[in-house]
Design a protein around this motif. Structure first.
Motif, PDB file in Angstrom:
ATOM      1  N   ARG A  99       0.808  -1.218   0.000  1.00  0.00           N
ATOM      2  CA  ARG A  99       0.000   0.000   0.000  1.00  0.00           C
ATOM      3  C   ARG A  99       0.843   1.270   0.000  1.00  0.00           C
ATOM      4  O   ARG A  99       0.513   2.238  -0.682  1.00  0.00           O
ATOM      5  CB  ARG A  99      -0.919  -0.013   1.230  1.00  0.00           C
ATOM      6  N   LYS A 100       1.945   1.278   0.749  1.00  0.00           N
ATOM      7  CA  LYS A 100       2.703   2.518   0.951  1.00  0.00           C
ATOM      8  C   LYS A 100       4.106   2.496   0.333  1.00  0.00           C
ATOM      9  O   LYS A 100       4.777   3.529   0.308  1.00  0.00           O
ATOM     10  CB  LYS A 100       2.834   2.802   2.457  1.00  0.00           C
ATOM     11  N   GLY A 101       4.555   1.329  -0.134  1.00  0.00           N
ATOM     12  CA  GLY A 101       5.898   1.230  -0.673  1.00  0.00           C
ATOM     13  C   GLY A 101       6.899   0.797   0.392  1.00  0.00           C
ATOM     14  O   GLY A 101       6.613   0.795   1.589  1.00  0.00           O
ATOM     15  N   ARG A 102       8.094   0.433  -0.081  1.00  0.00           N
ATOM     16  CA  ARG A 102       9.140  -0.091   0.815  1.00  0.00           C
ATOM     17  C   ARG A 102      10.287   0.911   0.897  1.00  0.00           C
ATOM     18  O   ARG A 102      11.089   1.013  -0.039  1.00  0.00           O
ATOM     19  CB  ARG A 102       9.640  -1.450   0.319  1.00  0.00           C
ATOM     20  N   PRO A 103      10.400   1.653   1.978  1.00  0.00           N
ATOM     21  CA  PRO A 103      11.499   2.626   2.095  1.00  0.00           C
ATOM     22  C   PRO A 103      12.853   1.918   2.142  1.00  0.00           C
ATOM     23  O   PRO A 103      12.979   0.841   2.728  1.00  0.00           O
ATOM     24  CB  PRO A 103      11.197   3.342   3.405  1.00  0.00           C
ATOM     25  N   VAL A 104      13.832   2.543   1.527  1.00  0.00           N
ATOM     26  CA  VAL A 104      15.182   1.978   1.462  1.00  0.00           C
ATOM     27  C   VAL A 104      16.129   2.726   2.387  1.00  0.00           C
ATOM     28  O   VAL A 104      16.946   2.127   3.082  1.00  0.00           O
ATOM     29  CB  VAL A 104      15.708   2.007   0.001  1.00  0.00           C
ATOM     30  N   HIS A 105      16.023   4.043   2.418  1.00  0.00           N
ATOM     31  CA  HIS A 105      16.880   4.892   3.236  1.00  0.00           C
ATOM     32  C   HIS A 105      16.057   5.539   4.350  1.00  0.00           C
ATOM     33  O   HIS A 105      14.836   5.677   4.241  1.00  0.00           O
ATOM     34  CB  HIS A 105      17.539   5.980   2.382  1.00  0.00           C
ATOM     35  N   GLY A 106      16.734   5.975   5.381  1.00  0.00           N
ATOM     36  CA  GLY A 106      16.042   6.645   6.468  1.00  0.00           C
ATOM     37  C   GLY A 106      15.291   7.874   6.002  1.00  0.00           C
ATOM     38  O   GLY A 106      14.183   8.161   6.483  1.00  0.00           O
ATOM     39  N   ALA A 107      15.882   8.610   5.056  1.00  0.00           N
ATOM     40  CA  ALA A 107      15.223   9.813   4.553  1.00  0.00           C
ATOM     41  C   ALA A 107      13.893   9.500   3.893  1.00  0.00           C
ATOM     42  O   ALA A 107      12.997  10.356   3.849  1.00  0.00           O
ATOM     43  CB  ALA A 107      16.145  10.540   3.583  1.00  0.00           C
ATOM     44  N   ASP A 108      13.734   8.269   3.395  1.00  0.00           N
ATOM     45  CA  ASP A 108      12.467   7.897   2.742  1.00  0.00           C
ATOM     46  C   ASP A 108      11.301   7.913   3.726  1.00  0.00           C
ATOM     47  O   ASP A 108      10.149   8.106   3.328  1.00  0.00           O
ATOM     48  CB  ASP A 108      12.576   6.504   2.112  1.00  0.00           C
ATOM     49  N   LEU A 109      11.592   7.692   4.993  1.00  0.00           N
ATOM     50  CA  LEU A 109      10.526   7.711   5.992  1.00  0.00           C
ATOM     51  C   LEU A 109       9.835   9.068   6.020  1.00  0.00           C
ATOM     52  O   LEU A 109       8.612   9.156   6.239  1.00  0.00           O
ATOM     53  CB  LEU A 109      11.089   7.386   7.378  1.00  0.00           C
ATOM     54  N   ILE A 110      10.628  10.110   5.789  1.00  0.00           N
ATOM     55  CA  ILE A 110      10.091  11.465   5.820  1.00  0.00           C
ATOM     56  C   ILE A 110       9.549  11.864   4.446  1.00  0.00           C
ATOM     57  O   ILE A 110       8.392  12.305   4.322  1.00  0.00           O
ATOM     58  CB  ILE A 110      11.171  12.477   6.262  1.00  0.00           C
ATOM     59  N   SER A 111      10.367  11.657   3.416  1.00  0.00           N
ATOM     60  CA  SER A 111       9.987  12.137   2.078  1.00  0.00           C
ATOM     61  C   SER A 111       8.788  11.387   1.515  1.00  0.00           C
ATOM     62  O   SER A 111       7.996  11.948   0.744  1.00  0.00           O
ATOM     63  CB  SER A 111      11.181  12.027   1.117  1.00  0.00           C
ATOM     64  N   GLN A 112       8.629  10.126   1.885  1.00  0.00           N
ATOM     65  CA  GLN A 112       7.515   9.326   1.377  1.00  0.00           C
ATOM     66  C   GLN A 112       6.348   9.253   2.362  1.00  0.00           C
ATOM     67  O   GLN A 112       5.387   8.512   2.137  1.00  0.00           O
ATOM     68  CB  GLN A 112       8.012   7.912   1.031  1.00  0.00           C
ATOM     69  N   ASP A 113       6.445  10.044   3.436  1.00  0.00           N
ATOM     70  CA  ASP A 113       5.350  10.179   4.410  1.00  0.00           C
ATOM     71  C   ASP A 113       4.888   8.830   4.956  1.00  0.00           C
ATOM     72  O   ASP A 113       3.701   8.497   4.956  1.00  0.00           O
ATOM     73  CB  ASP A 113       4.177  10.931   3.770  1.00  0.00           C
TER      74      ASP A 113
END
Length: 300
Positions: free
Chosen positions: A174-188
């Motif tokens: 549903r939300k995608g798989r973050p790869v980097h820590g920054a993705d937690l923020i940029s991908q909400d």
């Protein structure tokens, strides 16, 4: 107050009627024996013996003092025997705290094993993910995960273990798989937060290519119970930051999938805290040593 060694010397001189014999019996010199009797007489303000070149005889005060002195020595021997017995066979209650996850999975089962080994020790276990005031809440032993604040308590490290960020397959679809820590923020992304008064878990420290960085994560769900966060993650509600050993079976089954593998959390430490005075308490010392050895083996 009279020195106990002086009282012991008095009783031996009284019984043997000879200063030199009493000195040999207690393995000191005749001069030391005479000095101890003199100190005791000075402390009591009386003469205990009448001395001549050929003999030493108790005075009336010495005869009165002798049975009282014996009772003092007997009471001391009984006290020493009792302490020795407690050291060999400790008894009483100890108050222990631990985080919920490790408390339920590792501490509580091994408390039962400890009781089998030391049946006279009663363990009062309190499980909470909230930071507890060890001294203020009367705890004898506190297990902690992470780096505790400097509190003046004694600390014994037990083991170091990995943490992991993970989410359910349904959440990742549903939300995608973050790869980097920054993705937690940029991908909400929705992060599941362990929160209680004074908690800092809403800021996750992750190991990035630029070193450790703190990320101010957010999400619609927060709780002061780490196991609730795991259940929410399994239900697809968000991403959790957990010690690997707590959720290894979910990782093995595929119910949870690691994320942010390019920015993993740092390893964390399990340690036990205790007030300095508890280092001398046999029951606390036995409990700490037993649990430390047991948990090291379990987490190896």
């Amino acid at each position: 107050m009279a020195n106990i060694n002086n009282i012991r010397m008095f009783t031996r001189v009284y019984e043997l009627e000879n200063m030199s014999a009493a000195a040999r019996d207690l393995r000191v010199s005749a001069a030391v024996a005479s000095s101890r009797i003199g100190e005791l007489e000075k402390q009591l303000g009386i003469r205990l013996f009448t001395r001549t070149t050929r003999s030493i005889q108790p005075t009336e005060q010495g005869r009165i003092f002798y049975p009282k002195a014996l009772k003092v020595l007997e009471a001391l021997e009984e006290a020493e025997a009792a302490v020795h017995e407690i050291t060999l066979n400790p008894r009483g209650s100890i108050f222990v705290s631990a985080p919920l996850g490790i408390g339920r999975r590792l501490i509580a089962p091994n408390v039962a094993v400890f009781r089998e080994k030391y049946p006279e020790i009663h363990t009062r276990l309190r499980l909470s993910d909230r930071a507890l005031d060890v001294a203020g809440e009367g705890l004898d032993v506190a297990f902690v995960v992470g780096n505790p604040p400097d509190s003046g308590l004694m600390m014994k490290p037990i083991a170091t273990f990995e943490r992991v960020l993970c989410a359910s397959p349904e959440y990742i679809r549903r939300k995608g798989r973050p790869v980097h820590g920054a993705d937690l923020i940029s991908q909400d992304h929705d992060c599941l937060l362990l929160r209680f008064p004074g908690s800092t878990e809403f800021r996750w420290s992750l190991n990035t290519s630029d070193g450790f960085q703190n990320f101010d994560v957010k999400g619609p769900f927060a709780c002061d119970d780490g196991d609730v966060l795991t259940e929410w993650a399994l239900d697809g509600r968000g991403i959790i930051n957990k010690p690997t050993f707590e959720i290894q079976h979910h990782l093995d089954s595929g119910a949870l999938i690691p994320v942010c593998q390019k920015s993993p959390p740092p390893n964390t430490q399990l340690a036990v805290l205790y007030p300095h005075r508890k280092n001398q308490d046999p029951k606390s010392r036995f409990f700490i040593d037993f649990m430390s050895d047991t948990l090291k083996a379990a987490l190896a």
